[in-house]
Write an enzyme that holds these catalytic residues in place. Structure first.
Site, PDB file in Angstrom:
ATOM      1  N   LYS A   1      46.051  28.404  36.340  1.00 50.61           N
ATOM      2  CA  LYS A   1      45.413  28.832  37.593  1.00 50.61           C
ATOM      3  C   LYS A   1      46.365  29.373  38.655  1.00 50.61           C
ATOM      4  O   LYS A   1      45.967  30.185  39.480  1.00 50.61           O
ATOM      5  CB  LYS A   1      44.589  27.679  38.166  1.00 50.61           C
ATOM      6  CG  LYS A   1      43.318  27.436  37.373  1.00 50.61           C
ATOM      7  CD  LYS A   1      42.319  26.616  38.158  1.00 50.61           C
ATOM      8  CE  LYS A   1      40.942  26.694  37.555  1.00 50.61           C
ATOM      9  NZ  LYS A   1      40.860  26.058  36.217  1.00 50.61           N
TER      10      LYS A   1
ATOM     11  N   GLU B   1      36.969  28.060  47.152  1.00 50.50           N
ATOM     12  CA  GLU B   1      36.047  27.017  46.721  1.00 50.50           C
ATOM     13  C   GLU B   1      36.686  26.292  45.553  1.00 50.50           C
ATOM     14  O   GLU B   1      37.557  26.833  44.876  1.00 50.50           O
ATOM     15  CB  GLU B   1      34.734  27.647  46.264  1.00 50.50           C
ATOM     16  CG  GLU B   1      34.697  28.099  44.801  1.00 50.50           C
ATOM     17  CD  GLU B   1      35.641  29.235  44.423  1.00 50.50           C
ATOM     18  OE1 GLU B   1      36.045  29.983  45.337  1.00 50.50           O
ATOM     19  OE2 GLU B   1      35.999  29.362  43.234  1.00 50.50           O
TER      20      GLU B   1
ATOM     21  N   SER C   1      45.495  26.231  28.021  1.00 48.95           N
ATOM     22  CA  SER C   1      45.283  26.627  29.424  1.00 48.95           C
ATOM     23  C   SER C   1      45.783  25.593  30.413  1.00 48.95           C
ATOM     24  O   SER C   1      46.136  25.930  31.543  1.00 48.95           O
ATOM     25  CB  SER C   1      43.808  26.932  29.662  1.00 48.95           C
ATOM     26  OG  SER C   1      43.001  25.825  29.293  1.00 48.95           O
TER      27      SER C   1
HETATM   28  C1  PLP Z   1      39.807  25.961  35.359  1.00 48.16           C
HETATM   29  C2  PLP Z   1      40.284  25.751  33.978  1.00 48.16           C
HETATM   30  C3  PLP Z   1      39.685  26.412  32.885  1.00 48.16           C
HETATM   31  C4  PLP Z   1      38.460  27.267  33.002  1.00 48.16           C
HETATM   32  O1  PLP Z   1      38.604  28.384  33.804  1.00 48.16           O
HETATM   33  P1  PLP Z   1      38.671  29.856  33.190  1.00 48.16           P
HETATM   34  O2  PLP Z   1      38.478  30.728  34.362  1.00 48.16           O
HETATM   35  O3  PLP Z   1      37.552  29.960  32.203  1.00 48.16           O
HETATM   36  O4  PLP Z   1      39.988  29.991  32.555  1.00 48.16           O
HETATM   37  C5  PLP Z   1      40.229  26.232  31.623  1.00 48.16           C
HETATM   38  N1  PLP Z   1      41.289  25.428  31.425  1.00 48.16           N
HETATM   39  C6  PLP Z   1      41.893  24.770  32.450  1.00 48.16           C
HETATM   40  C7  PLP Z   1      43.054  23.897  32.166  1.00 48.16           C
HETATM   41  C8  PLP Z   1      41.410  24.907  33.752  1.00 48.16           C
HETATM   42  O5  PLP Z   1      42.000  24.248  34.755  1.00 48.16           O
END
Ligand code: PLP
Length: 416
Positions: free
Chosen positions: A94, A116, A387
């Site tokens: 993020k 948000e 992610s």
């Molecule tokens: C917020 C988040 C997501 C989902 O958000 P996307 O916009 O779909 O990437 C996925 N993995 C993690 C670790 C997150 O914090």
């Protein structure tokens, strides 16, 4: 494609998806942002992208590794590589977007940041970026989420952000987004709204993707260096779709690379139309076309167009819509939309922790679960986007594991 003298224009629509379905009061802000995005991000005016790359390297810790997962590779009979976005500052992908947008706000001469947040991950990334760049920051968060996510509320406040609880509606992400839009409509002169995924009105979906594109650029380079070629398949979890679009963006033109967006199948793919509840967040797999938060896209809605309450064991995937470009790429047949359920995600959460010594976010666990669940041959060389890390999910993981009889969970009796 010649782009030397002609200014590159931003994408406002992806097929029928996207667009700018916003109140008149927001149009000046959207136009101003579109102009800034084209100048600074697409055309690197005043060296904006150079500064972004330098800061995401030094503050964020890029590049993140592309790591071979030896034990998963053995299990699946392919070379499984992990793109380690969990090692980015803040513990998830993020920050790429949050830092990019806060820096852009600075170049635009804005004095205040608003955002948000649902579970608090995007709010935390934005608060960190705002502290780093010395910008005042306010985060809107549903009351229910504030009460459920106390550690994240404190992380934001420790970084100097104000957290504004939103009491309307069910007190979740959907209401927090509406409230942030309302703030922005009356403060556009001084304020930038940092949207947290590849959603919202144009130019947000394209702009947020471009800040996350660094994931794909690195993956491509690292794949060539470490494996000598591009991957056969790239797998990522999809909530709004920002980590997905981030790692897919540079592979869309390579037909030999299969792309898999893994959604949250929740507890079931069926919906309860009567109560307006979908026990999943699989908008790509099961949703229909409609308008949500300023864009036309695929979403979970009932027959009257009311947005349904979605569900996932991972809060970051728990969203009734999805980014318009991802919806378009799925319709075009370029991206495969697949899903795994809560149980499979929890099993994958434990598997990666046990087999590789990496505790993944519950969102990420969905992408990993797909490797286990699919009957498809994904090829010899598979990249999974990790992610984020799972530290934020430990409470939820304990609670959800205790509810289930998972084949690979550790003995939870230690707490008795
Ligand atoms: C917020 C988040 C997501 C989902 O958000 P996307 O916009 O779909 O990437 C996925 N993995 C993690 C670790 C997150 O914090």
């Amino acid at each position: 494609m010649p782009e030397s003298n002609s200014k590159r224009r931003s994408e406002r629509k992806f097929g029928d998806y996207g667009g700018q379905y916003v109140p008149e009061a927001l149009m000046p802000a959207i136009e101003e942002l579109t102009d800034a995005y084209e100048r600074y991000v697409l055309d690197n005016e005043d060296g904006f992208m150079d500064e972004f790359r330098e800061r995401i390297r030094d503050f964020g810790g890029r590049p993140t590794p592309l790591q071979r997962a030896d034990n998963l590779s053995e299990r699946y009979g392919s070379d499984v590589y992990l793109k380690r976005e969990d090692l980015l500052h803040g513990g998830a992908h993020k920050l790429n977007n949050a830092l990019g947008q806060v820096l852009l706000a600075k170049y635009m001469g804005k004095e205040r940041i608003i955002a948000e947040t649902g579970a608090g991950q995007h709010g935390t990334a934005t608060a960190m970026a705002a502290a780093h760049l010395d910008m005042p920051c306010e985060i809107y968060m549903g009351r229910r989420d504030v009460n459920r996510q106390r550690p994240n509320v404190f992380r934001m406040r420790i970084n100097g952000a104000a957290v504004n609880p939103v009491d309307i509606g069910r007190g979740t992400l959907k209401e927090a987004i509406s409230e942030t839009m309302r703030d922005w409509a009356t403060t556009v002169e001084t304020t930038h709204y940092v949207i947290g995924s590849v959603v919202g009105p144009a130019p947000f979906p394209a702009m947020v993707r471009d800040f996350h594109r660094v994931i794909a650029e690195e993956t491509r380079r690292q794949a060539e260096e470490q494996y000598g070629r591009l991957p056969d398949a790239v797998v990522a979890c999809a909530g709004g779709g920002s980590n997905t679009m981030g790692i897919f963006s540079d592979f869309v033109g390579d037909e030999g690379v299969s792309l898999y967006a893994v959604e949250a199948g929740g507890s079931s793919l069926s919906v309860d139309e009567e109560r307006g509840v979908a026990p999943n967040s699989a908008s790509l797999s099961t949703g229909s076309e409609g308008v949500l938060h300023g864009a036309r896209t695929k979403l979970l809605q009932d027959g009257d167009g009311q947005i349904m309450e979605s569900h996932s064991v991972s809060s970051g995937l728990d969203y009734a819509g999805v980014g318009p470009e991802l919806a378009y790429l799925v319709d075009e047949g370029r991206v495969n939309a697949v899903n795994v359920d809560d149980d499979a995600a929890l099993e994958a959460f434990h598997r990666l922790s046990q087999d590789e010594g990496i505790i993944p976010a519950l969102e990420t666990a969905h992408a990993l679960a797909f490797l286990e669940e699919t009957d498809e041959d994904l090829g010899e060389f598979v990249v999974v986007n990790v992610s984020g890390r799972g530290d934020k999910d430990l409470e939820a993981a304990i609670e959800e594991t205790e509810k289930r009889d998972l084949p690979n969970a550790p003995d939870m009796g230690v707490f008795e």
